[in-house]
Scaffold this motif. Sequence first.
Motif, PDB file in Angstrom:
ATOM      1  N   ALA A 148      21.095 -10.401  61.422  1.00 51.17           N
ATOM      2  CA  ALA A 148      19.804 -10.239  60.752  1.00 51.17           C
ATOM      3  C   ALA A 148      19.817 -10.895  59.381  1.00 51.17           C
ATOM      4  N   LEU A 149      18.814 -11.735  59.150  1.00 50.78           N
ATOM      5  CA  LEU A 149      18.620 -12.335  57.826  1.00 50.78           C
ATOM      6  C   LEU A 149      17.325 -11.758  57.275  1.00 50.78           C
ATOM      7  N   LEU A 150      17.447 -10.889  56.277  1.00 48.60           N
ATOM      8  CA  LEU A 150      16.289 -10.131  55.808  1.00 48.60           C
ATOM      9  C   LEU A 150      15.792 -10.640  54.468  1.00 48.60           C
ATOM     10  N   PHE A 151      14.596 -10.218  54.132  1.00 54.24           N
ATOM     11  CA  PHE A 151      14.006 -10.522  52.826  1.00 54.24           C
ATOM     12  C   PHE A 151      13.198  -9.320  52.390  1.00 54.24           C
ATOM     13  N   GLY A 152      13.472  -8.828  51.188  1.00 54.70           N
ATOM     14  CA  GLY A 152      12.683  -7.717  50.657  1.00 54.70           C
ATOM     15  C   GLY A 152      13.299  -6.367  50.966  1.00 54.70           C
ATOM     16  N   PRO A 153      12.647  -5.311  50.487  1.00 48.15           N
ATOM     17  CA  PRO A 153      13.231  -3.978  50.533  1.00 48.15           C
ATOM     18  C   PRO A 153      13.247  -3.307  51.908  1.00 48.15           C
ATOM     19  N   GLY A 154      12.400  -3.717  52.826  1.00 48.38           N
ATOM     20  CA  GLY A 154      12.285  -2.987  54.095  1.00 48.38           C
ATOM     21  C   GLY A 154      13.516  -3.136  54.980  1.00 48.38           C
ATOM     22  N   ALA A 159      25.639  -8.571  62.168  1.00 47.85           N
ATOM     23  CA  ALA A 159      25.875  -8.789  60.744  1.00 47.85           C
ATOM     24  C   ALA A 159      24.502  -8.811  60.092  1.00 47.85           C
ATOM     25  N   THR A 160      24.414  -8.376  58.844  1.00 50.22           N
ATOM     26  CA  THR A 160      23.128  -8.360  58.149  1.00 50.22           C
ATOM     27  C   THR A 160      23.306  -8.865  56.727  1.00 50.22           C
ATOM     28  N   LEU A 161      22.412  -9.759  56.318  1.00 50.60           N
ATOM     29  CA  LEU A 161      22.391 -10.187  54.921  1.00 50.60           C
ATOM     30  C   LEU A 161      20.947 -10.181  54.455  1.00 50.60           C
ATOM     31  N   ASN A 162      20.745  -9.838  53.183  1.00 53.76           N
ATOM     32  CA  ASN A 162      19.391  -9.839  52.636  1.00 53.76           C
ATOM     33  C   ASN A 162      19.272 -10.921  51.561  1.00 53.76           C
ATOM     34  N   LEU A 163      18.358 -11.856  51.784  1.00 56.43           N
ATOM     35  CA  LEU A 163      18.184 -12.989  50.864  1.00 56.43           C
ATOM     36  C   LEU A 163      17.804 -12.516  49.468  1.00 56.43           C
ATOM     37  N   SER A 164      16.998 -11.469  49.381  1.00 52.20           N
ATOM     38  CA  SER A 164      16.658 -10.860  48.090  1.00 52.20           C
ATOM     39  C   SER A 164      16.049  -9.499  48.360  1.00 52.20           C
ATOM     40  N   LYS A 165      16.804  -8.456  48.015  1.00 55.84           N
ATOM     41  CA  LYS A 165      16.331  -7.103  48.300  1.00 55.84           C
ATOM     42  C   LYS A 165      15.037  -6.787  47.582  1.00 55.84           C
ATOM     43  N   ASN A 166      14.881  -7.346  46.353  1.00 56.74           N
ATOM     44  CA  ASN A 166      13.624  -7.027  45.661  1.00 56.74           C
ATOM     45  C   ASN A 166      12.556  -8.106  45.828  1.00 56.74           C
ATOM     46  N   GLY A 167      12.724  -8.946  46.832  1.00 54.77           N
ATOM     47  CA  GLY A 167      11.650  -9.865  47.187  1.00 54.77           C
ATOM     48  C   GLY A 167      11.440 -11.011  46.205  1.00 54.77           C
ATOM     49  N   ASP A 168      12.544 -11.485  45.596  1.00 53.90           N
ATOM     50  CA  ASP A 168      12.453 -12.597  44.645  1.00 53.90           C
ATOM     51  C   ASP A 168      12.741 -13.902  45.400  1.00 53.90           C
ATOM     52  N   LEU A 169      11.735 -14.774  45.473  1.00 51.32           N
ATOM     53  CA  LEU A 169      11.883 -15.989  46.278  1.00 51.32           C
ATOM     54  C   LEU A 169      12.877 -16.984  45.681  1.00 51.32           C
ATOM     55  N   VAL A 170      13.043 -16.972  44.353  1.00 51.48           N
ATOM     56  CA  VAL A 170      14.028 -17.874  43.734  1.00 51.48           C
ATOM     57  C   VAL A 170      15.440 -17.436  44.127  1.00 51.48           C
ATOM     58  N   GLU A 171      15.679 -16.124  44.076  1.00 49.63           N
ATOM     59  CA  GLU A 171      16.976 -15.605  44.504  1.00 49.63           C
ATOM     60  C   GLU A 171      17.192 -15.895  46.000  1.00 49.63           C
ATOM     61  N   ALA A 172      16.142 -15.753  46.771  1.00 52.67           N
ATOM     62  CA  ALA A 172      16.248 -16.002  48.215  1.00 52.67           C
ATOM     63  C   ALA A 172      16.625 -17.451  48.486  1.00 52.67           C
ATOM     64  N   ALA A 173      15.997 -18.375  47.786  1.00 50.88           N
ATOM     65  CA  ALA A 173      16.309 -19.797  47.983  1.00 50.88           C
ATOM     66  C   ALA A 173      17.763 -20.072  47.630  1.00 50.88           C
ATOM     67  N   ALA A 174      18.233 -19.412  46.573  1.00 48.23           N
ATOM     68  CA  ALA A 174      19.613 -19.633  46.138  1.00 48.23           C
ATOM     69  C   ALA A 174      20.610 -19.196  47.208  1.00 48.23           C
ATOM     70  N   THR A 204      22.078 -15.121  68.229  1.00 49.10           N
ATOM     71  CA  THR A 204      20.794 -15.346  67.588  1.00 49.10           C
ATOM     72  C   THR A 204      20.796 -14.773  66.173  1.00 49.10           C
ATOM     73  N   ILE A 205      20.190 -15.538  65.266  1.00 47.83           N
ATOM     74  CA  ILE A 205      19.945 -15.028  63.919  1.00 47.83           C
ATOM     75  C   ILE A 205      18.463 -14.667  63.860  1.00 47.83           C
ATOM     76  N   ALA A 206      18.178 -13.374  63.688  1.00 44.81           N
ATOM     77  CA  ALA A 206      16.789 -12.926  63.586  1.00 44.81           C
ATOM     78  C   ALA A 206      16.411 -12.894  62.106  1.00 44.81           C
ATOM     79  N   VAL A 207      15.340 -13.612  61.769  1.00 42.46           N
ATOM     80  CA  VAL A 207      14.948 -13.739  60.369  1.00 42.46           C
ATOM     81  C   VAL A 207      13.677 -12.936  60.131  1.00 42.46           C
TER      82      VAL A 207
END
Length: 323
Positions: free
Chosen positions: A250-256, A266-281, A297-300
């Motif tokens: 799982a590739l997640l974005f945001g708090p949910g 495996a699970t990673l969160n691009l930015s737990k608080n939903g910051d797109l700059v952090e996510a891009a990084a 499969t990677i579920a995004v």
Amino acid sequence: MRQTERLAADAAGLARAADILRDGGLVAFPTETVYGLGADATDAEAVAGIYAAKERPSFNPLISHLDSFESARSQGWFDETATRLAEAFWPGPLTLVVPVAPSCTVSDLARAGLDSVGLRVPAHPLAHALLERTGRPVAAPSANRSGRVSPTDADHVLGDLDGRIDAVLDGGAAQVGVESTIVSCLGGTPRLLRPGGVPREAIEALIGMKLEEGGEAGSGPLAPGMLASHYAPRAQVRLNATSIQPGEAALLFGPGAPQGVEAAQATLNLSKNGDLVEAAAHLFSYLRQLDASDATTIAVGPIPETGLGEAINDRLRRAAADR
Ligand code: TXA
Ligand code: MG
């Protein structure tokens, strides 16, 4: 909106510009080709800031600028041809795309996830002084907003980016006015990826052979950014996933937390608080990490299409389509 400083081309201006870069900020600076929008290439969040400021809708590999061939050698692997080109044309308007060296510190966002790196040692004395003081590779595309012309003086830069970057180092007019020539040396015959400040003939005369054209054999010329070879995950990529199937990564974005995420491989969160700059990084390194988890499969999770979200989604759509 931030306050954009206009820095003078003196010792104080250079010191300030280097401090901002080392702190992860954005500084536009003159090179002999065009003004570049610089960020510490080793800091993926700083590099993400370049895309945010330019409002670029997609990620492409950026050129990392260095103060010397010696510094470049610790970032990339130079074969005999690349070495000859570097020795003949650096400092100057030539970019060499070479395989990453084991000691490479350029972030994977600056490389758009590739195993190669674009390196250039500019000839402009201010650029050189800034790079020397910064002591790190500096990623720098042209300092304009996406879709506008490349800037050749500090007023052009401010016209596009005032309030969006930390500073511009004012070194007067750039001389060449066209971007650097880009040649890739990745084994086999070197390729001309972009014509520019160093004429093709001068390169061919030096190496004693014709350059191949474009990004890949037979694919014809490619516009900058339209790269045929980019990092493709081995796993399938499933977009806009609102639930995770057992065994998926799982590739997640945001708090949910989506349904079923406990059973993910495996699970990673691009930015737990939903910051797109952090996510891009985090994007490229997280894709690679999840790919290495052996999930099929990677579920995004859903990512908004606003700001940097457009470039992130563009990259993910290409990863999903890649098979
Ligand atoms: O003159 C210039 O080169 C200016 C000044 C500021 O130095 N910089 C510039 O940078 O034009 P940039 O980042 O916009 O150039 C990006 C292009 C990409 O579109 C791609 O064609 C090529 O550089 N490039 C960089 N790294 C690459 C890589 N690893 N593989 C293939 N192409 C690469
Ligand atoms: Mg440009």
